[in-house]
Enzyme design. Structure first.
Site, PDB file in Angstrom:
ATOM      1  N   ASN A 138       6.123   1.156   5.317  1.00 55.49           N
ATOM      2  CA  ASN A 138       7.253   1.832   3.914  1.00 55.49           C
ATOM      3  C   ASN A 138       8.770   1.696   5.402  1.00 55.49           C
ATOM      4  O   ASN A 138       7.871   1.917   6.340  1.00 55.49           O
ATOM      5  CB  ASN A 138       6.718   3.278   3.559  1.00 55.49           C
ATOM      6  CG  ASN A 138       6.409   4.319   4.626  1.00 55.49           C
ATOM      7  OD1 ASN A 138       4.933   3.792   4.702  1.00 55.49           O
ATOM      8  ND2 ASN A 138       6.733   4.641   5.177  1.00 55.49           N
ATOM      9  N   SER A 196      -5.716   3.263   7.326  1.00 62.59           N
ATOM     10  CA  SER A 196      -5.507   3.389   5.437  1.00 62.59           C
ATOM     11  C   SER A 196      -5.268   1.782   4.434  1.00 62.59           C
ATOM     12  O   SER A 196      -4.432   1.389   5.024  1.00 62.59           O
ATOM     13  CB  SER A 196      -4.313   4.319   4.604  1.00 62.59           C
ATOM     14  OG  SER A 196      -5.100   6.005   5.271  1.00 62.59           O
ATOM     15  N   HIS A 243     -10.125   6.776   2.804  1.00 62.92           N
ATOM     16  CA  HIS A 243     -11.205   6.563   4.308  1.00 62.92           C
ATOM     17  C   HIS A 243     -12.886   6.798   3.706  1.00 62.92           C
ATOM     18  O   HIS A 243     -12.819   7.702   3.334  1.00 62.92           O
ATOM     19  CB  HIS A 243     -10.624   7.344   4.775  1.00 62.92           C
ATOM     20  CG  HIS A 243      -9.527   7.437   5.430  1.00 62.92           C
ATOM     21  ND1 HIS A 243      -9.148   6.884   6.341  1.00 62.92           N
ATOM     22  CD2 HIS A 243      -8.207   8.049   5.064  1.00 62.92           C
ATOM     23  CE1 HIS A 243      -8.082   6.928   7.238  1.00 62.92           C
ATOM     24  NE2 HIS A 243      -7.598   7.369   5.595  1.00 62.92           N
ATOM     25  N   HIS A 259      -8.546  12.415  11.031  1.00 63.23           N
ATOM     26  CA  HIS A 259      -6.648  12.898  11.266  1.00 63.23           C
ATOM     27  C   HIS A 259      -7.262  14.545  11.931  1.00 63.23           C
ATOM     28  O   HIS A 259      -7.188  15.424  11.496  1.00 63.23           O
ATOM     29  CB  HIS A 259      -5.849  12.750  10.412  1.00 63.23           C
ATOM     30  CG  HIS A 259      -6.267  11.094   9.685  1.00 63.23           C
ATOM     31  ND1 HIS A 259      -7.262  11.327   8.803  1.00 63.23           N
ATOM     32  CD2 HIS A 259      -5.500  10.258  10.282  1.00 63.23           C
ATOM     33  CE1 HIS A 259      -6.994   9.622   8.606  1.00 63.23           C
ATOM     34  NE2 HIS A 259      -6.141   8.804   9.553  1.00 63.23           N
ATOM     35  N   HIS A 285       1.984   7.757  -1.716  1.00 58.38           N
ATOM     36  CA  HIS A 285       0.465   7.222  -0.984  1.00 58.38           C
ATOM     37  C   HIS A 285       0.356   5.928  -1.503  1.00 58.38           C
ATOM     38  O   HIS A 285      -0.767   5.371  -0.504  1.00 58.38           O
ATOM     39  CB  HIS A 285      -0.228   8.550  -0.534  1.00 58.38           C
ATOM     40  CG  HIS A 285      -1.916   8.574   0.467  1.00 58.38           C
ATOM     41  ND1 HIS A 285      -1.868   7.974   1.951  1.00 58.38           N
ATOM     42  CD2 HIS A 285      -3.021   8.036  -0.113  1.00 58.38           C
ATOM     43  CE1 HIS A 285      -2.867   7.193   2.306  1.00 58.38           C
ATOM     44  NE2 HIS A 285      -3.894   7.326   1.136  1.00 58.38           N
ATOM     45  N   ALA A 331      -1.451   2.679   9.262  1.00 58.82           N
ATOM     46  CA  ALA A 331      -0.608   2.722   8.198  1.00 58.82           C
ATOM     47  C   ALA A 331       0.216   3.168   9.199  1.00 58.82           C
ATOM     48  O   ALA A 331       0.395   5.052   8.984  1.00 58.82           O
ATOM     49  CB  ALA A 331      -0.815   2.521   7.021  1.00 58.82           C
ATOM     50  N   MET A 389       0.445   9.157  11.419  1.00 52.63           N
ATOM     51  CA  MET A 389      -0.446   9.987  11.778  1.00 52.63           C
ATOM     52  C   MET A 389      -1.543   9.948  12.376  1.00 52.63           C
ATOM     53  O   MET A 389      -3.145  10.923  12.142  1.00 52.63           O
ATOM     54  CB  MET A 389      -1.084  10.963  10.633  1.00 52.63           C
ATOM     55  CG  MET A 389       0.488  11.475   9.930  1.00 52.63           C
ATOM     56  SD  MET A 389       0.719  12.150   8.506  1.00 52.63           S
ATOM     57  CE  MET A 389       2.223  11.577   7.439  1.00 52.63           C
ATOM     58  N   SER A 390      -1.929   9.215  13.287  1.00 50.59           N
ATOM     59  CA  SER A 390      -3.116   8.849  14.139  1.00 50.59           C
ATOM     60  C   SER A 390      -2.897   8.183  15.551  1.00 50.59           C
ATOM     61  O   SER A 390      -2.487   8.070  16.331  1.00 50.59           O
ATOM     62  CB  SER A 390      -4.268   8.401  13.062  1.00 50.59           C
ATOM     63  OG  SER A 390      -3.505   6.476  12.588  1.00 50.59           O
ATOM     64  N   TYR A 412      -4.890  16.452  11.085  1.00 45.52           N
ATOM     65  CA  TYR A 412      -4.310  16.737   9.750  1.00 45.52           C
ATOM     66  C   TYR A 412      -5.063  17.097   8.708  1.00 45.52           C
ATOM     67  O   TYR A 412      -5.113  18.060   8.026  1.00 45.52           O
ATOM     68  CB  TYR A 412      -3.142  16.028   9.259  1.00 45.52           C
ATOM     69  CG  TYR A 412      -3.148  14.933   8.520  1.00 45.52           C
ATOM     70  CD1 TYR A 412      -3.976  14.923   7.631  1.00 45.52           C
ATOM     71  CD2 TYR A 412      -3.053  13.977   9.037  1.00 45.52           C
ATOM     72  CE1 TYR A 412      -4.616  13.874   6.578  1.00 45.52           C
ATOM     73  CE2 TYR A 412      -3.252  12.057   8.049  1.00 45.52           C
ATOM     74  CZ  TYR A 412      -3.827  12.419   7.444  1.00 45.52           C
ATOM     75  OH  TYR A 412      -4.408  11.380   6.888  1.00 45.52           O
ATOM     76  N   GLU A 413      -6.014  16.838   8.737  1.00 42.80           N
ATOM     77  CA  GLU A 413      -7.182  17.412   7.656  1.00 42.80           C
ATOM     78  C   GLU A 413      -7.742  18.627   8.675  1.00 42.80           C
ATOM     79  O   GLU A 413      -8.754  19.343   7.783  1.00 42.80           O
ATOM     80  CB  GLU A 413      -8.518  16.314   7.644  1.00 42.80           C
ATOM     81  CG  GLU A 413      -7.809  14.710   7.462  1.00 42.80           C
ATOM     82  CD  GLU A 413      -8.721  13.865   7.724  1.00 42.80           C
ATOM     83  OE1 GLU A 413      -9.643  14.125   6.861  1.00 42.80           O
ATOM     84  OE2 GLU A 413      -9.594  12.758   8.172  1.00 42.80           O
TER      85      GLU A 413
HETATM   86  N1  HPA Z   1       5.138   7.880   8.560  1.00 48.74           N
HETATM   87  C1  HPA Z   1       4.034   9.152   8.324  1.00 48.74           C
HETATM   88  N2  HPA Z   1       2.411   8.164   8.426  1.00 48.74           N
HETATM   89  C2  HPA Z   1       2.670   7.152   7.720  1.00 48.74           C
HETATM   90  C3  HPA Z   1       3.557   6.271   7.412  1.00 48.74           C
HETATM   91  C4  HPA Z   1       5.063   7.394   7.330  1.00 48.74           C
HETATM   92  O1  HPA Z   1       6.018   7.019   6.998  1.00 48.74           O
HETATM   93  N3  HPA Z   1       3.668   5.450   6.600  1.00 48.74           N
HETATM   94  C5  HPA Z   1       2.031   5.268   6.428  1.00 48.74           C
HETATM   95  N4  HPA Z   1       1.844   6.365   7.375  1.00 48.74           N
END
Ligand code: HPA
Length: 273
Positions: A236, A31, A62, A84, A248, A114, A212-213, A86-87
């Site tokens: 973050n 991302s 994406h 992903h 996001h 990310a 998440m990847s 989650y998709e």
């Molecule tokens: N958690 C999970 N996935 C992420 C985060 C997070 O804090 N930041 C960017 N992708």
């Protein structure tokens, strides 16, 4: 995915016809981290939709295409957009491109993502070399019948991330004066960001970052005999460590800001592979 080998072979045959440079390196851009491809020359974009059996991409930030090009003299194949869990894709779909890459003769994969920072010495914008992973995604992409043409039934994960590539990345960063950290990436299913209690638990388990990847992709590449280098951009601090809510949009902003450093670093690493 039924008949995985035959499907991947059909995808690879299609791509072999199209590709002009027979790349040995593939990159997957997370991302907001797509800028690396801005430095490509002689590009050709191949939309996922054109490639037989390839899944499609849906998330904001994406794209959905393979981009062939050259970084300096080095042919590279970039995935603009990944799949992903989650998709709603199955794990086999998430990892499908890597089976195709193996049949295409790709020897090295660079993964970026990310991620949320769990290690308190990190801050948004930190680049983290991933030295190891913890799979907290609730399943494993290699479950199911094994096809020995791809890899062994019980693959070893001792060197899920290539030690040689880690050394190369360290030496290029030192030469360029790029600050980076190293750590363990925890793969979490998503799509919810983690709870504060989950982050405390993950910290106790030894995770430095969470996202998440990357974990399924790295495991499958290791299984396929493809060397992997992976870098997280900490966009973050994880839930409970940062006091504001996640956004996001903010993740994409911070990733974009770190993009320059990431590209300068990985651009040289890739040309030295
Ligand atoms: N958690 C999970 N996935 C992420 C985060 C997070 O804090 N930041 C960017 N992708």
């Amino acid at each position: 995915m039924e008949h995985l080998y035959e499907k991947a072979a059909a995808s690879a045959a299609y791509l072999k016809e199209k590709l002009r440079f027979a790349p040995k390196i593939a990159v997957v851009l997370g991302s907001g981290l797509g800028d690396l491809t801005a430095g490509f020359t002689d590009t050709q974009e191949i939309p996922y939709g054109e490639i037989p059996h390839f899944p499609q991409s849906t998330v904001q930030g994406h794209k959905g295409a393979l981009l062939e090009g050259k970084l300096g003299q080095t042919p590279v194949l970039a995935m603009e957009g990944r799949f992903h869990f989650y998709e709603g894709y199955s794990m086999k779909e998430v990892c499908y491109p890597f089976y195709v890459f193996q049949l295409l003769g790709i020897e090295t994969v660079v993964l970026t993502n990310a991620a949320g920072g769990i290690n308190r010495s990190f801050e948004p914008g930190t680049l983290m070399l991933i030295t190891d992973t913890i799979n907290m995604m609730g399943t494993n992409p290699l479950i199911g019948p094994n096809d020995e043409r791809f890899g062994p039934r019980f693959p070893d994960m001792t060197e899920i991330f290539s030690h040689d590539l880690l050394d190369l990345a360290r030496s290029v960063a030192d030469k360029q004066g790029i600050e980076y950290k190293e750590g363990v990436y925890m793969g979490f299913m998503g799509p919810c960001y983690e709870t504060a209690a989950e982050i405390r638990a993950f910290a106790a388990l030894g995770a430095d970052a969470v996202g998440m990847s990357t974990v399924p992709e790295a495991m499958v590449c290791s299984y396929l005999g493809i060397k992997v280098l992976a870098v997280s951009c900490i966009t973050n601090m994880a839930t409970g460590i940062q006091t504001v809510r996640h956004s996001h949009q903010r993740v994409l902003e911070i990733a974009n800001q770190a993009g320059d450093r990431m590209c300068r670093w990985l651009g040289e690493v890739i040309q030295k592979m």
